[in-house]
Design a protein around this motif. Sequence first.
Motif, PDB file in Angstrom:
ATOM      1  N   ILE A  88      15.215   8.718  -0.438  1.00 19.58           N
ATOM      2  CA  ILE A  88      13.883   8.635  -1.042  1.00 19.58           C
ATOM      3  C   ILE A  88      12.895   9.164   0.000  1.00 19.58           C
ATOM      4  CG2 ILE A  88      12.282   7.118  -2.285  1.00 19.58           C
ATOM      5  CD1 ILE A  88      14.788   5.089  -2.217  1.00 19.58           C
ATOM      6  N   ILE A  89      12.865  10.476   0.142  1.00 16.47           N
ATOM      7  CA  ILE A  89      12.165  11.083   1.280  1.00 16.47           C
ATOM      8  C   ILE A  89      10.658  10.890   1.175  1.00 16.47           C
ATOM      9  CG2 ILE A  89      11.838  13.204   2.607  1.00 16.47           C
ATOM     10  CD1 ILE A  89      14.474  14.199   1.193  1.00 16.47           C
ATOM     11  N   ALA A  90      10.082  11.296   0.047  1.00 24.33           N
ATOM     12  CA  ALA A  90       8.630  11.162  -0.113  1.00 24.33           C
ATOM     13  C   ALA A  90       8.209   9.699  -0.010  1.00 24.33           C
ATOM     14  CB  ALA A  90       8.196  11.740  -1.462  1.00 24.33           C
ATOM     15  N   GLY A  91       9.008   8.807  -0.595  1.00 21.67           N
ATOM     16  CA  GLY A  91       8.691   7.386  -0.528  1.00 21.67           C
ATOM     17  C   GLY A  91       8.664   6.869   0.894  1.00 21.67           C
ATOM     18  N   CYS A 119       0.801  -1.220   0.000  1.00 24.74           N
ATOM     19  CA  CYS A 119       0.000   0.000   0.000  1.00 24.74           C
ATOM     20  C   CYS A 119       0.839   1.277   0.000  1.00 24.74           C
ATOM     21  CB  CYS A 119      -0.982   0.048   1.178  1.00 24.74           C
ATOM     22  SG  CYS A 119      -2.163  -1.315   1.194  1.00 24.74           S
ATOM     23  N   GLY A 120       2.159   1.161  -0.107  1.00 23.48           N
ATOM     24  CA  GLY A 120       3.019   2.320  -0.119  1.00 23.48           C
ATOM     25  C   GLY A 120       3.411   2.724  -1.527  1.00 23.48           C
ATOM     26  N   PRO A 121       4.225   3.787  -1.642  1.00 23.18           N
ATOM     27  CA  PRO A 121       4.652   4.265  -2.956  1.00 23.18           C
ATOM     28  C   PRO A 121       5.636   3.308  -3.622  1.00 23.18           C
ATOM     29  CG  PRO A 121       4.986   5.927  -1.232  1.00 23.18           C
ATOM     30  CD  PRO A 121       4.715   4.630  -0.550  1.00 23.18           C
ATOM     31  N   THR A 122       5.801   3.459  -4.934  1.00 21.25           N
ATOM     32  CA  THR A 122       6.846   2.745  -5.635  1.00 21.25           C
ATOM     33  C   THR A 122       8.193   3.407  -5.333  1.00 21.25           C
ATOM     34  OG1 THR A 122       6.473   4.114  -7.598  1.00 21.25           O
ATOM     35  CG2 THR A 122       5.349   1.991  -7.522  1.00 21.25           C
ATOM     36  N   GLY A 123       9.271   2.652  -5.535  1.00 17.96           N
ATOM     37  CA  GLY A 123      10.610   3.205  -5.392  1.00 17.96           C
ATOM     38  C   GLY A 123      11.125   3.306  -3.984  1.00 17.96           C
ATOM     39  N   ILE A 124      10.454   2.668  -3.014  1.00 15.39           N
ATOM     40  CA  ILE A 124      10.919   2.671  -1.629  1.00 15.39           C
ATOM     41  C   ILE A 124      10.856   1.251  -1.090  1.00 15.39           C
ATOM     42  CG2 ILE A 124       8.628   3.224  -0.713  1.00 15.39           C
ATOM     43  CD1 ILE A 124      11.956   4.426   0.813  1.00 15.39           C
ATOM     44  N   GLY A 125      11.883   0.863  -0.368  1.00 14.83           N
ATOM     45  CA  GLY A 125      11.913  -0.449   0.258  1.00 14.83           C
ATOM     46  C   GLY A 125      12.784  -0.401   1.489  1.00 14.83           C
ATOM     47  N   VAL A 126      12.987  -1.554   2.082  1.00 12.47           N
ATOM     48  CA  VAL A 126      13.719  -1.627   3.351  1.00 12.47           C
ATOM     49  C   VAL A 126      14.661  -2.822   3.337  1.00 12.47           C
ATOM     50  CG1 VAL A 126      13.502  -2.036   5.847  1.00 12.47           C
ATOM     51  CG2 VAL A 126      11.906  -0.489   4.691  1.00 12.47           C
TER      52      VAL A 126
END
Length: 406
Positions: free
Chosen positions: A277-280, A226-233
């Motif tokens: 990736i701040i917004a992400g 449910c989060g944005p694309t281009g962000i992970g952990v």
Amino acid sequence: MDVKAVRDAFPILHQEVNGHPLVYLDSSATSQKPNQVIEKLEEYYRGYNSNVHRGVHTLGTRATDEYEGAREKVRRFINAESTQEVIFTRGTTTAINTVAASYGRENLQEGDEIVITPMEHHSNIIPWQQIAKETGASLKYMPLQADGTISLDDAENTITDQTKIVAVMQVSNVLGTINPIKELGKIAHKHGAVILVDGAQSAPHMKIDVQDMDCDFYAFSGHKMCGPTGIGVLYGKRSLLKEMEPVEFGGEMIDFVNLYDSTWKELPWKFEGGTPIIAGAVGLGAAIDFLTEVGLEEIEAHEHKLAQYAQQKMSEIEGLTIYGPKERAGLVTFNISDVHPHDVATVLDAEGIAVRAGHHCAQPLMRWLDVTATARASFYLYNTEDDIDRLVQGLQTTKEYFGDVF
């Protein structure tokens, strides 16, 4: 779980596709986004868009607080011991590549073994292929049972004292298999190996506790939860991350730069080169809030019920083959006799039903299944039994159409 209230939070679901109400059954590829996440992204860009950690002005301070606040939300979400163990990446692929390039390069040599399974996503195969070629280590595969599960006896026989890394997905994106991560980790640790877990298909759908499973590394993506694309952990045990070298250099990860040498920031920032990736990350934090509010146990139970219902209804369709174990996560991968999965997906799309078709970035598993491609319907918290009934009706339409053609 109030599925209607959940669905109401996802604006994209309330549309027609090809003259039919949309049925979205491709969440294993990417999930849809609730208003809460969309609004948080808009809030960031409209209200406090700024770089982090670098300025003392008001916008920079607020952006930093939100960014690091998201890191703390991730820490709680996976029950990491410290935010120093939570590294923001572009996604699961980047996280796994980071471990392979950093930990693998430093700790593998000729004669060592990397153990994976044939069910892995390409993102958990190719990095290990490449680092094995570079270091002289060998790649070994745990065999699969006939239903696509892993036997712990086979794991015991495959993992040896020469094994240095075990890399395995927690949930198969094709078979829905839920792997015994905690037990595999115990076997790996008994032989002195570390275990990396690909959590791309598990973190969105079940409660994750990295301390309880005692994994050394855990990777997942925001866009599937449910989060944005281009962000992970990338989660890693602090003791391991402290000894690892970064793989990207510049910007945010710098401590001090000399003309001929440089030093790195402390964890977790030494692995976050460049502008983050701040917004992400802020959007991922909002997604975690949303999922936590709904409840991961409730989501898992809901998807399990849908998977069982789908298997029951789809098994009644003559000529349809379902792949994978009976007990599975919330997806069903299948083929219809004499109909290419791309044709299945095309007909279903004409009925407003979105499914996946292809090799699902798992070509070795396709060869193990002795198929070139499959179709896949994957479920999430916003799906219902009515969606599955629509799918079954669409599959019957597909059969009728191609029966007439042939």
